[in-house]
Scaffold this motif. Sequence first.
Motif, PDB file in Angstrom:
ATOM      1  N   GLU A 256      -8.176  13.967 -50.854  1.00  0.00           N
ATOM      2  CA  GLU A 256      -8.935  14.248 -52.080  1.00  0.00           C
ATOM      3  C   GLU A 256      -9.375  15.713 -52.121  1.00  0.00           C
ATOM      4  O   GLU A 256      -9.241  16.384 -53.150  1.00  0.00           O
ATOM      5  N   LEU A 257      -9.899  16.220 -51.005  1.00  0.00           N
ATOM      6  CA  LEU A 257     -10.343  17.611 -50.974  1.00  0.00           C
ATOM      7  C   LEU A 257      -9.146  18.560 -51.064  1.00  0.00           C
ATOM      8  O   LEU A 257      -9.210  19.593 -51.732  1.00  0.00           O
ATOM      9  N   GLN A 262      -6.189  22.557 -54.330  1.00  0.00           N
ATOM     10  CA  GLN A 262      -4.942  22.902 -55.005  1.00  0.00           C
ATOM     11  C   GLN A 262      -5.143  23.048 -56.511  1.00  0.00           C
ATOM     12  O   GLN A 262      -4.567  23.943 -57.144  1.00  0.00           O
ATOM     13  N   GLU A 263      -5.953  22.175 -57.096  1.00  0.00           N
ATOM     14  CA  GLU A 263      -6.199  22.256 -58.536  1.00  0.00           C
ATOM     15  C   GLU A 263      -6.929  23.543 -58.895  1.00  0.00           C
ATOM     16  O   GLU A 263      -6.626  24.176 -59.919  1.00  0.00           O
ATOM     17  N   GLU A 264      -7.897  23.952 -58.079  1.00  0.00           N
ATOM     18  CA  GLU A 264      -8.610  25.201 -58.350  1.00  0.00           C
ATOM     19  C   GLU A 264      -7.662  26.397 -58.188  1.00  0.00           C
ATOM     20  O   GLU A 264      -7.739  27.367 -58.945  1.00  0.00           O
ATOM     21  N   GLU A 288     -18.006  20.363 -53.212  1.00  0.00           N
ATOM     22  CA  GLU A 288     -17.612  21.134 -54.386  1.00  0.00           C
ATOM     23  C   GLU A 288     -16.873  22.390 -53.918  1.00  0.00           C
ATOM     24  O   GLU A 288     -17.253  23.015 -52.927  1.00  0.00           O
ATOM     25  N   VAL A 289     -15.837  22.769 -54.658  1.00  0.00           N
ATOM     26  CA  VAL A 289     -14.987  23.897 -54.268  1.00  0.00           C
ATOM     27  C   VAL A 289     -15.400  25.145 -55.044  1.00  0.00           C
ATOM     28  O   VAL A 289     -15.520  25.121 -56.273  1.00  0.00           O
TER      29      VAL A 289
END
Length: 340
Positions: A256-257, A262-264, A288-289
């Motif tokens: 999940e992390l 990767q999305e950010e 939180e990223v």
Amino acid sequence: MNLGILFGGKSYEHEISIVSAITLKDVFKNNLYFVFCDKDKEFYLIENHNMKASYFSSFEYKKSKKLTIKNGGFFIQGMFSKKIPVDVYINLIHGNDGEDGKIASLFEFFDIKFIGAKIEASVLSYSKILTKYLAKMVGVKTLDYQVLKRGDEINLNFPVILKPAELGSSIGISVVKEQSKLAYSLDNSFEYSKNLLVEPFIDGVKEYNLAGFRLKDEIKFSFIEEPNKKEILDFEQKYLNFSGNSKIKKADITQELEQKIQEEFKKIYNFGFDGAIIRCDFFVIDNEVYLNEINANPGSLAYYLFDDFENLVYELAKNLPNTNNIKINYDYLHLISSNK
């Protein structure tokens, strides 16, 4: 396909760029063409067997063939100007010149194909202040911050970290935990930049690095690294103790992390970094990223984070974004002449 590496430049990271280029010589099985830009902005063709630290520190490189840049590439100077047979160059100049948009501008002006961030992306990622604006535009979180100039009235909540706004490789950064240490740290950081970025210092914060690039319609991710560090990841830990891949630590994180990071990364990359291999450094706080910084020309292109790096680079070189080929036909001037 022949690849060339442009390295050196006039910046605080000049020597790091040399080390990066020497490292890639051993990473690639195929021979590369090496073009060195010295502190005087002169270009030299460096033979593969001369790619060693002493060749540059002794100034022996000045015996190499001198180059000039013209439309389409670099040319050996002389009575019969001969073009270096390179199809695509890799911009491997770190810091000033390489990552601030100057080399991107030069390459684009002379219609030279290259792997690296284009002008706009270079400008935004080179300045730590503009990087904050970029992150906000694309919806990526960053730490709160202040910008300081010399002579500004200072009101800080300690502990803080001071960062020169236009510099990489962790040069000139300082952690300040009390007022009595502030003046010295400010003087040190202002040696490198007229603007300082000030962020809260969070002891023990988790840091993760991810590199990647777009190949056709897919972003190729590296594995996520959790860098070894003491209090902060400073210049010494990054470079002076470097001994190859033994210090690279793949992050032990949940799927999940990993997907969150990767999305950010995608949000950042999609804002104009096509054609570049970049590395984004993130903090993770309470799951939180947060973006720490963007490395448009990461050290040694972050090859150590990828499997099958050489083949991936060649695939990227073959699939670079097309440039807009503007045709000049003088129709407007002919029209003016015919109406006289």
